[in-house]
Every structure is written in structure tokens, then in C-alpha cells.
Design an enzyme around this catalytic site. Structure first.
Site, PDB file in Angstrom:
ATOM      1  N   HIS A  78       0.746  -1.211  -0.122  1.00 32.54           N
ATOM      2  CA  HIS A  78       0.143  -0.121  -0.134  1.00 32.54           C
ATOM      3  C   HIS A  78       0.949   1.191  -0.239  1.00 32.54           C
ATOM      4  O   HIS A  78       0.515   2.230  -0.657  1.00 32.54           O
ATOM      5  CB  HIS A  78      -1.003   0.172   1.243  1.00 32.54           C
ATOM      6  CG  HIS A  78      -1.939  -1.020   1.257  1.00 32.54           C
ATOM      7  ND1 HIS A  78      -1.535  -2.323   1.847  1.00 32.54           N
ATOM      8  CD2 HIS A  78      -3.344  -1.266   0.636  1.00 32.54           C
ATOM      9  CE1 HIS A  78      -2.490  -3.075   1.628  1.00 32.54           C
ATOM     10  NE2 HIS A  78      -3.526  -2.540   0.950  1.00 32.54           N
ATOM     11  N   GLU A 137       2.440  -0.886   7.732  1.00 29.62           N
ATOM     12  CA  GLU A 137       3.466  -1.135   6.706  1.00 29.62           C
ATOM     13  C   GLU A 137       4.580  -0.209   7.255  1.00 29.62           C
ATOM     14  O   GLU A 137       5.849  -0.752   6.975  1.00 29.62           O
ATOM     15  CB  GLU A 137       2.918  -0.726   5.477  1.00 29.62           C
ATOM     16  CG  GLU A 137       2.142  -1.684   5.018  1.00 29.62           C
ATOM     17  CD  GLU A 137       1.409  -1.675   3.452  1.00 29.62           C
ATOM     18  OE1 GLU A 137       0.649  -2.403   3.010  1.00 29.62           O
ATOM     19  OE2 GLU A 137       1.791  -0.637   2.818  1.00 29.62           O
ATOM     20  N   ARG A 179     -23.086  15.621  13.285  1.00 29.28           N
ATOM     21  CA  ARG A 179     -23.374  16.837  11.998  1.00 29.28           C
ATOM     22  C   ARG A 179     -24.820  16.349  11.638  1.00 29.28           C
ATOM     23  O   ARG A 179     -25.253  15.553  10.846  1.00 29.28           O
ATOM     24  CB  ARG A 179     -22.405  16.823  11.166  1.00 29.28           C
ATOM     25  CG  ARG A 179     -21.265  17.605  11.402  1.00 29.28           C
ATOM     26  CD  ARG A 179     -20.097  17.753  10.458  1.00 29.28           C
ATOM     27  NE  ARG A 179     -19.071  18.580  10.851  1.00 29.28           N
ATOM     28  CZ  ARG A 179     -18.003  18.408  11.313  1.00 29.28           C
ATOM     29  NH1 ARG A 179     -17.587  17.177  11.674  1.00 29.28           N
ATOM     30  NH2 ARG A 179     -17.179  19.375  11.728  1.00 29.28           N
ATOM     31  N   ARG A 221     -17.131  23.271  17.283  1.00 30.46           N
ATOM     32  CA  ARG A 221     -18.612  22.659  17.115  1.00 30.46           C
ATOM     33  C   ARG A 221     -19.607  23.168  18.383  1.00 30.46           C
ATOM     34  O   ARG A 221     -20.600  22.894  18.347  1.00 30.46           O
ATOM     35  CB  ARG A 221     -18.377  21.202  17.508  1.00 30.46           C
ATOM     36  CG  ARG A 221     -17.447  20.600  16.222  1.00 30.46           C
ATOM     37  CD  ARG A 221     -18.186  20.703  14.932  1.00 30.46           C
ATOM     38  NE  ARG A 221     -19.824  20.367  15.085  1.00 30.46           N
ATOM     39  CZ  ARG A 221     -20.057  18.998  15.087  1.00 30.46           C
ATOM     40  NH1 ARG A 221     -19.192  18.165  14.874  1.00 30.46           N
ATOM     41  NH2 ARG A 221     -21.436  18.564  15.228  1.00 30.46           N
TER      42      ARG A 221
HETATM   43  N1  URA Z   1     -11.465  16.501  11.493  1.00 30.20           N
HETATM   44  C1  URA Z   1     -12.638  16.045  11.691  1.00 30.20           C
HETATM   45  O1  URA Z   1     -12.446  14.910  12.327  1.00 30.20           O
HETATM   46  N2  URA Z   1     -13.585  16.922  12.619  1.00 30.20           N
HETATM   47  C2  URA Z   1     -13.671  18.301  12.084  1.00 30.20           C
HETATM   48  O2  URA Z   1     -14.567  18.811  12.932  1.00 30.20           O
HETATM   49  C3  URA Z   1     -12.740  18.776  11.699  1.00 30.20           C
HETATM   50  C4  URA Z   1     -11.605  17.962  11.331  1.00 30.20           C
END
Ligand code: URA
Length: 267
Positions: A15, A91, A179, A234
Site C-alpha cells: 500500500h 507497513e 453533524r 462545534r
Molecule cells: N476533522 C474532524 O474529524 N472533524 C472536524 O470537525 C474537523 C476535522
């Protein structure tokens, strides 16, 4: 892509697309591991010298070069999420890597962890399927404590705003990070309110790779740590704060390079 031949004592790994024989006379034992292939390339081109491209197989770009202190280092790509990371890390260990610093991005869960700053993960709340193939679910997803302190000291020396603590490491960017404004019309009941719950549990941020990386470090016996630039807030919304991304990523890279120089300088 590099290939196997009779004059190569070690194989090219399927990979990552290179093998131990491609790493030169002074092979690196430390890797900076980015999720994004452009970040791996940018680290190599802008922060390392004497750079050699090893492979750009499957978007898993890898470069070998020298840190500012002259020590060898690998800049590699994990891809997005734990399944891809688990393959790359396995790896990388096969080619001789013994220390891995993940250089990533994340979303803040705490009001005081601002976009543009970095989070250095001390341990992960690991909600990742790939990790369950490596160790029991109860197995700790803990960063290497010494490397984590080196990252925090590097951030302080550089004047980079940083936070050290617990990260929620999950499998999905949308559902798993609650989300609700995405294409999925039905967010599972079990995930509704999870961000507020984590906020109350003092979890600092969401990202998608550190939990599995840390469990692999524990099981395989290599040192793993993680520094992520904060690119989403968030507590305010679901979107990536694009204006903060360049600063956040650059801060994470600078901290990782400074820490890598510190630990390789002691070898
Ligand atoms: N990476 C993530 O997993 N979440 C985010 O909100 C931003 C970057």
C-alpha cells in the site's frame, strides 16, 4: 511506483509503495503522519531538506528527508479514517518506523479551544471499528506520555496556542460527530446530544485517527502521539472555519517538526 527485484533484500510494501531498501543509509525511525497527502508533501517541501519522493501510490504520498537538525524523517500519509491509517501504520512499522506523530486537523468541542489553535491528545475516547481488530475495546488508547510532553513543550517554545487532553476519535465525520445538517436524513438517537455529553466529560475535540493509532502503538510497541490544528468550532456550528485552516495546519506542522527535532536530536 517502486517494485520488488532480486537485488532488494526487503520487499516494497503493497500500500505505501516503498520498502526498507528505499530509505537510504541512514533510515528514519520517526514518521510525521498526515491524513492529507498534500499536507505530507507540504511538510516535505517546506520543512525538510534533501527530500526524496518515495511513492504517491493510492494518494498515500511518502517522502524521506532531513529535519533542520540533519536527522532523517519520513513524511507519510495515513489517508482519512482508521481503516486506512491501520494499513499504513502496519507497513511503516515493517519498514523500521518506531515513532509516529500524527499531524492532523480536528473540530473543537470546548468553547475555549479556538480555531487556529492546536490540540495535543493525551488519550483518545476510541469509537473506532478498526481498533477492535487490534485490541479489545477496553484497551487504553493512550498516547506515548514522553512524546506528548515533548509536543506540548514544543508548542510552548513556539508560542503556539495549545491544549493537552482527551480527544474523541470516531469513524465518521458527519454522523459520528453529530453533524445533523448533512445528507443523512436520520441521525441515530444514540448520537443525538453526544457532543454536549463529551463537552461535559472534558473531551476537547473530534478527529478520526488517533484512537486506533494509539492502540496500535500499545500493541506493536512503538511511540505514538498526535497534534491537530483546530478547524471547526462545534460549540458554534457544524462547518469547517475555512479562514482558520491555514493557521491551524501550519501551527500543527511547526509543533510536530520542533518535537521531532527534539526527540531525534537525542538519538
Ligand atoms: N476533522 C474532524 O474529524 N472533524 C472536524 O470537525 C474537523 C476535522
Amino acid at each position: 511506483m517502486l517494485t520488488n527485484s532480486a537485488d532488494r533484500p526487503h520487499p516494497v510494501l503493497y500500500h505505501i509503495g516503498f520498502g526498507r531498501d528505499d530509505l537510504g543509509e541512514q533510515p528514519p525511525t520517526l514518521a510525521l503522519l498526515s491524513g492529507d497527502p498534500d499536507r505530507a508533501r507540504s511538510i516535505a517541501e517546506r520543512h525538510l531538506r534533501d527530500v526524496k519522493k518515495l511513492s504517491e501510490n493510492r494518494g498515500l504520498n511518502s517522502y524521506v528527508g532531513k529535519l533542520p537538525n540533519g536527522r532523517p524523517v519520513l513524511s507519510a500519509t495515513s489517508g482519512m479514517g482508521a481503516p486506512s491509517l491501520s494499513i499504513v501504520v502496519n507497513e511503516l512499522v515493517q519498514v523500521g518506523i518506531r515513532t509516529i506523530i500524527r499531524v492532523g486537523t480536528c473540530g473543537s468541542i470546548q468553547p475555549h479551544v479556538k480555531p487556529g489553535s492546536v490540540v495535543i491528545t493525551s488519550a483518545a475516547l476510541c469509537r473506532q471499528g478498526a481498533a477492535n481488530d487490534i485490541a479489545p475495546v477496553e484497551y487504553p488508547a493512550a498516547a506515548d506520555p514522553f512524546l506528548t510532553v515533548v509536543l506540548a513543550q514544543a508548542a510552548r517554545r513556539l508560542g503556539v496556542e495549545h491544549h493537552v487532553g482527551i480527544t474523541a476519535s470516531v469513524d465518521t465525520f458527519y454522523e459520528g460527530q453529530e453533524r445533523a445538517e448533512s445528507a443523512n436524513p436520520h441521525l441515530l438517537r444514540a448520537l443525538r446530544g453526544i457532543t454536549e455529553e463529551y463537552r461535559r466529560l472534558n473531551v476537547l475535540n473530534y478527529e478520526m485517527e488517533s484512537g486506533t493509532l494509539f492502540k496500535m502503538g500499545g500493541v506493536y510497541g512503538f511511540a505514538a502521539a498526535c497534534v491537530c490544528g483546530v478547524i471547526a468550532q462545534r460549540t458554534e456550528g457544524e462547518q469547517v472555519v475555512l479562514e482558520a485552516k491555514a493557521t491551524a495546519v501550519e501551527n500543527a506542522i511547526r509543533v510536530a517538526i520542533e518535537a521531532a527535532s527534539e526527540v531525534t536530536g537525542q538519538e
